[in-house]
Scaffold this motif. Structure first.
Motif, short mmCIF file in Angstrom:
data_model
loop_
_atom_site.label_atom_id
_atom_site.label_comp_id
_atom_site.label_asym_id
_atom_site.label_seq_id
_atom_site.Cartn_x
_atom_site.Cartn_y
_atom_site.Cartn_z
N GLU A 1 -9.07 -3.12 2.72
CA GLU A 1 -9.05 -3.10 1.39
C GLU A 1 -10.26 -3.50 0.56
O GLU A 1 -11.98 -3.40 -0.45
CB GLU A 1 -8.55 -2.48 0.56
N ARG A 2 -10.60 -4.67 1.03
CA ARG A 2 -11.97 -5.89 -0.16
C ARG A 2 -13.14 -6.02 0.91
O ARG A 2 -14.39 -5.85 0.46
CB ARG A 2 -11.15 -7.61 0.51
N ASP B 1 -3.17 5.67 -1.15
CA ASP B 1 -3.80 4.59 -0.44
C ASP B 1 -4.54 3.84 0.48
O ASP B 1 -4.72 3.76 1.00
CB ASP B 1 -3.57 2.84 -1.07
N ARG C 1 -12.26 6.68 3.26
CA ARG C 1 -13.36 6.19 2.75
C ARG C 1 -14.34 5.34 3.56
O ARG C 1 -15.07 4.95 4.05
CB ARG C 1 -12.96 4.96 1.76
N GLU C 2 -13.55 4.62 4.86
CA GLU C 2 -13.71 4.09 6.02
C GLU C 2 -14.53 5.38 6.61
O GLU C 2 -14.76 4.88 7.96
CB GLU C 2 -13.29 2.93 6.87
N PHE D 1 0.71 -1.04 -0.20
CA PHE D 1 0.41 0.11 0.32
C PHE D 1 0.82 1.33 0.35
O PHE D 1 1.77 1.47 0.51
CB PHE D 1 -1.02 0.04 1.42
N LEU E 1 -4.67 -4.14 6.34
CA LEU E 1 -4.81 -3.02 5.55
C LEU E 1 -5.91 -3.87 4.39
O LEU E 1 -6.94 -3.62 3.67
CB LEU E 1 -4.14 -2.56 5.40
N SER E 2 -5.22 -5.51 3.23
CA SER E 2 -6.33 -5.92 2.85
C SER E 2 -7.12 -6.57 2.35
O SER E 2 -8.21 -6.38 2.03
CB SER E 2 -4.71 -7.01 2.09
N LYS F 1 -6.23 7.02 1.23
CA LYS F 1 -7.80 6.82 1.23
C LYS F 1 -8.92 5.77 1.51
O LYS F 1 -10.42 6.02 1.67
CB LYS F 1 -7.81 6.89 0.05
N LEU F 2 -8.27 4.91 2.12
CA LEU F 2 -8.74 3.78 2.49
C LEU F 2 -9.44 4.02 4.20
O LEU F 2 -10.60 3.73 4.05
CB LEU F 2 -8.23 2.19 2.64
#
Length: 105
Positions: free
Chosen positions: A97-98, A49, A56-57, A45, A93-94, A52-53
C-alpha cells in the motif's frame, strides 16, 4: 525476525535504541515507543481495500498471491470478505500500500 522500517534512518535509529535497550540504558516503554515510530505501521484491510490495492498494482489474484506468498484462494477469500489477512500477510499488504508491489519483489 525481519523488521520493515519506514526508512533507512528509522532503521538506524531503531537499531541504536535496541542496542541501548540490551545494555539496560533504555527501558521497555521507551523501546515500545521506538517500535511504534520506526516500524512500518499496520492496519486492517477491508475486502474492497485489498481488491483496489491489487487492481492498482495491475496484477491478477494469482500474481498478487505469489508476491505475498499465499495461495490464490486466500487472496480471493480476502477480496470477498470471507477471511482477513493476518500476521506477515498484513505487514506485506501495508508495505504494498505504501511503496508498491515492487517493494516486496
Amino acid at each position: 525476525m525481519t523488521r520493515t522500517y519506514k526508512s533507512d534512518v528509522s532503521a538506524s535509529l531503531h537499531e541504536l535504541a535496541s542496542d541501548l535497550h540490551e545494555v539496560g540504558l533504555i527501558d521497555k516503554a521507551t523501546m515500545r515507543h521506538f517500535d511504534e515510530s520506526c516500524l512500518t505501521p499496520i492496519h486492517e484491510f477491508t475486502a474492497e481495500d485489498i481488491r483496489k490495492l491489487r487492481e492498482r498494482e495491475q496484477v491478477s489474484q494469482t500474481i498478487f498471491a505469489a508476491y505475498l506468498n499465499v495461495s490464490k484462494d486466500s487472496v480471493s477469500q480476502w477480496e470477498r470478505g470471507q477471511k482477513q489477512p493476518a500476521g506477515p500477510s498484513l505487514k506485506l499488504l501495508s508495505l504494498v500500500e505504501r511503496k508498491g508491489l515492487s517493494s516486496i519483489a
